[in-house]
Write a protein that holds these residues in place. Structure first.
Motif, short mmCIF file in Angstrom:
data_model
loop_
_atom_site.label_atom_id
_atom_site.label_comp_id
_atom_site.label_asym_id
_atom_site.label_seq_id
_atom_site.Cartn_x
_atom_site.Cartn_y
_atom_site.Cartn_z
N GLU A 165 0.78 -0.98 0.04
CA GLU A 165 -0.19 0.05 -0.52
C GLU A 165 0.49 1.18 0.17
N SER A 166 1.61 1.23 1.24
CA SER A 166 3.06 2.04 0.90
C SER A 166 3.43 2.36 -0.18
N ALA A 167 4.24 1.59 -1.10
CA ALA A 167 4.84 1.40 -1.94
C ALA A 167 4.27 1.50 -3.76
N PHE A 168 3.22 1.32 -3.35
CA PHE A 168 3.00 1.53 -4.90
C PHE A 168 1.51 2.14 -4.56
N LYS A 169 0.97 2.31 -3.78
CA LYS A 169 -0.54 3.10 -3.71
C LYS A 169 -2.17 2.26 -3.96
N ILE A 170 -1.55 0.95 -2.97
CA ILE A 170 -2.91 -0.28 -4.41
C ILE A 170 -3.33 -0.32 -2.98
N GLU A 171 -4.51 -0.10 -2.51
CA GLU A 171 -5.44 -0.84 -1.69
C GLU A 171 -5.36 -2.42 -1.68
N CYS A 172 -5.16 -2.76 -0.12
CA CYS A 172 -4.90 -4.17 -0.37
C CYS A 172 -5.34 -4.67 0.74
N ASP A 173 -6.31 -6.18 0.03
CA ASP A 173 -6.65 -6.70 1.72
C ASP A 173 -6.66 -7.89 2.08
N ILE A 174 -6.66 -8.67 3.74
CA ILE A 174 -6.07 -9.55 3.90
C ILE A 174 -6.52 -10.81 4.13
N VAL A 178 -6.61 -8.43 -4.58
CA VAL A 178 -6.65 -6.32 -4.72
C VAL A 178 -7.46 -6.88 -5.25
N ASP A 179 -8.48 -6.01 -4.99
CA ASP A 179 -10.14 -6.46 -5.46
C ASP A 179 -10.48 -8.13 -5.88
N GLY A 180 -10.34 -8.79 -4.69
CA GLY A 180 -10.82 -10.04 -4.36
C GLY A 180 -9.73 -10.77 -5.70
N LYS A 181 -8.73 -10.49 -5.87
CA LYS A 181 -7.72 -11.23 -6.78
C LYS A 181 -6.33 -11.05 -6.04
N LYS A 182 -5.34 -12.03 -5.58
CA LYS A 182 -4.57 -12.37 -5.44
C LYS A 182 -3.27 -11.99 -5.78
N ILE A 183 -1.99 -10.96 -5.03
CA ILE A 183 -1.44 -10.87 -5.55
C ILE A 183 -0.22 -11.15 -4.87
N ILE A 210 7.84 -15.57 0.56
CA ILE A 210 6.51 -14.01 0.28
C ILE A 210 6.77 -14.33 -1.38
N GLY A 211 6.08 -14.38 -2.15
CA GLY A 211 5.78 -14.15 -3.82
C GLY A 211 4.73 -13.25 -4.13
N ILE A 212 5.60 -12.35 -4.27
CA ILE A 212 4.47 -10.80 -5.10
C ILE A 212 4.16 -11.00 -6.07
N ASN A 213 3.26 -10.93 -7.01
CA ASN A 213 3.37 -10.61 -8.47
C ASN A 213 3.69 -9.50 -8.97
N LEU A 214 3.80 -9.10 -9.65
CA LEU A 214 5.00 -8.62 -10.07
C LEU A 214 4.60 -7.78 -11.73
N LYS A 215 4.30 -9.02 -12.36
CA LYS A 215 3.63 -8.84 -13.96
C LYS A 215 3.41 -9.80 -14.63
N SER A 216 1.97 -9.20 -14.65
CA SER A 216 0.77 -10.38 -14.90
C SER A 216 0.56 -11.13 -16.54
N GLU A 260 -1.33 -3.11 -11.69
CA GLU A 260 -3.21 -2.60 -10.13
C GLU A 260 -2.84 -1.18 -11.04
N THR A 261 -0.96 -1.35 -11.17
CA THR A 261 -0.51 0.71 -11.02
C THR A 261 -0.21 1.31 -12.39
N GLY A 262 -0.18 0.07 -13.02
CA GLY A 262 0.27 0.39 -14.88
C GLY A 262 0.98 0.36 -15.37
N ALA A 263 2.25 0.37 -14.24
CA ALA A 263 3.85 1.04 -14.80
C ALA A 263 4.46 -0.03 -14.16
N ASP A 264 5.95 -0.40 -14.23
CA ASP A 264 6.93 -1.18 -14.29
C ASP A 264 7.14 -1.64 -13.01
N PRO A 265 7.09 -2.03 -11.51
CA PRO A 265 7.36 -1.40 -10.18
C PRO A 265 8.81 -1.92 -9.49
N ASN A 266 9.15 -0.51 -9.33
CA ASN A 266 10.91 -1.19 -9.20
C ASN A 266 10.77 -1.80 -7.75
#
Lengths: 189, 249
Positions: B87-96, B104-109, B129-135, B152-158
């Motif tokens: 949430e802090s780095a990518f400004k995406i609203e998440c749920d646990i 994110v919106d019911g989809k696993k990230i 931990i496995g975080i999906n960077l690109k899909s 979710e962000t439309g940008a290449d995550p750093n």
């Protein structure tokens, strides 16, 4: 209540009445409702083992998986053994663990070292559903042998044998919920 | 906690490497980070799809100073740390989603898998931990149920700017767990829509049950009130929101 809550309702108890003496047998044996009351009390307080002994009677309640096991024995050893007098439920039928070999007659349960669960969770006998069990009856283990996994909240707890010996009994089945301190394996050292 | 990062271009599994490092005496705070996993693992030997640079594959060695019965809270603590880091780095609203899937919106990230291992220095817990960077390369069966940071962000995550954010939140919530486990439960409950009043179905080993969530237990187990009013305590099992399941049909 845990995941085993529903199963616990299907209470099945195995009772063995060992040699009951005719002398003073009335005072020595408990009646059925007293036994039930005792079992419920022990269960309510979450004990896995309860033992009471005086000059005339010894009662041991041991809770394995969800089924309370009741063993009643009366001292002194009788001259005239009588038939079991306590019947509340059919004897518990133990499902053999896959790949289980015949137990040796000498392997009495109480002589075995019990590997118990350090945590509340779900018991898995193998690392994956399509993989063989970590250990089976008859396998030799040492202190560091991984014998199973207990999963809780996606934390996979590897359980080690803690002792060297032979796996004689597997008390639980794959996928079964287990409680803290519940015996998982019986090891003959 | 002092973090040491070991970086790999390619590895069999970051968790397996972290386990080996812990057995060799690695201290708490050692992180294994890889651009690719050849044999990424999920629950029960399932494969975690781990193509090169498509995800962040990260495992952390912990030597927890908490009671054994509370060890499962480590996976809830991890969920809180990752949730806040994303949430802090990518400004995406998440749920646990109980217990530690980040959605994110019911989809696993992000998925989290922890394992204990006995070492000469005592018990270690490996948090993977496995975080999906690109899909873009998701297999079809994942495309419907998973999402990625890029999507979710439309940008290449750093990754390089994200890693320090992640480790700093790990440090914060690990300390919080060791200091007062109740605070981790509160943080988790605050961030998860599954904590209270969620109607869910749970697939257990031998049955599927339906009910409404009623908070978590001291060790992070889920309290579920069945339709009969019976309260069940859930330690394992796949949880799904019922409304989503029905809407798919």
């Amino acid at each position: 209540m845990s995941e085993s809550g529903t199963a616990a309702k299907k209470e099945s108890a195995r009772k063995t009445v060992k040699k009951v003496t005719t002398k003073g047998s009335d005072e020595a044996s408990l009646n059925m409702s007293e036994l039930r009351e005792l079992a419920e009390l022990v269960d309510k307080h979450g004990f896995t083992d309860f033992e009471f002994e005086n000059e005339k009677i010894r009662i041991r309640l041991s809770k394995q998986t969800t089924a309370p096991q009741i063993v009643q024995a009366v001292a002194p050893v009788a001259n005239h053994p009588v038939a079991p007098v306590v019947h509340t439920a059919p004897p518990k039928v133990e499902t053999p663990h896959p790949g289980a070999k015949a137990e040796t007659e000498a392997s009495h349960d109480e002589d075995l070292f019990k590997i118990t669960s350090p945590i509340v969770g779900t018991f898995y006998s193998s690392p994956a559903p399509d993989k063989p069990a970590y250990v089976s009856v008859g396998d030799k283990v040492n202190e560091a042998t991984v014998v199973c996994i207990v999963e809780a909240m996606k934390l996979m707890n590897e359980i080690q044998a803690e002792v060297a010996g032979e796996v004689i009994k597997v008390y639980v089945e794959n996928g079964q919920p287990v409680e803290y301190g519940q015996p998982l394996f019986g090891i003959k050292k | 906690m002092r973090f040491t990062l070991l970086r790999y271009d390619s590895i069999d599994s970051t968790n397996t490497e972290a386990i080996n490092q812990a057995k060799r005496g690695a201290e708490e705070g050692l992180c294994i980070v890889a651009r690719e996993q050849i044999a990424g693992r999920g629950r029960h030997g399932r494969t975690w799809v781990s193509e090169k640079d498509a995800g962040l594959y990260f495992s952390l060695v912990l030597r927890p100073k908490i009671e054994i019965r509370l060890l499962p809270l480590i996976t809830l603590m991890t969920a809180v740390a990752v949730h806040q880091a994303i949430e802090s780095a990518f400004k995406i609203e998440c749920d646990i989603k109980w217990v530690n899937d980040i959605h994110v919106d019911g989809k696993k990230i992000c998925g989290i898998l922890a394992e204990t291992v006995e070492t000469e220095k005592g018990l270690a817990v490996i948090v993977g931990i496995g975080i999906n960077l690109k899909s873009s390369n998701f297999p079809p069966e994942l495309a419907e149920t998973a999402t990625s940071i890029e999507k979710e962000t439309g940008a290449d995550p750093n990754v390089e700017t994200f890693l320090p954010v992640l480790t700093s939140f790990f440090e914060k919530y690990c300390d919080l767990l060791y200091e007062d486990a109740a605070k981790i439960r509160a943080e988790w409950s605050q961030r998860s829509s599954y904590a209270f009043g969620k109607v869910v179905r749970i697939m257990l080993e031998n049955e599927t049950i339906y009910g409404t969530t009623r908070g978590i237990e001291e060790n992070g187990a889920l309290r579920l009130e069945l339709e009969t009013g019976e309260l069940r305590i859930i330690h394992t099992g796949e949880v799904e929101q019922v409304r989503q399941v029905k809407s798919k049909k």
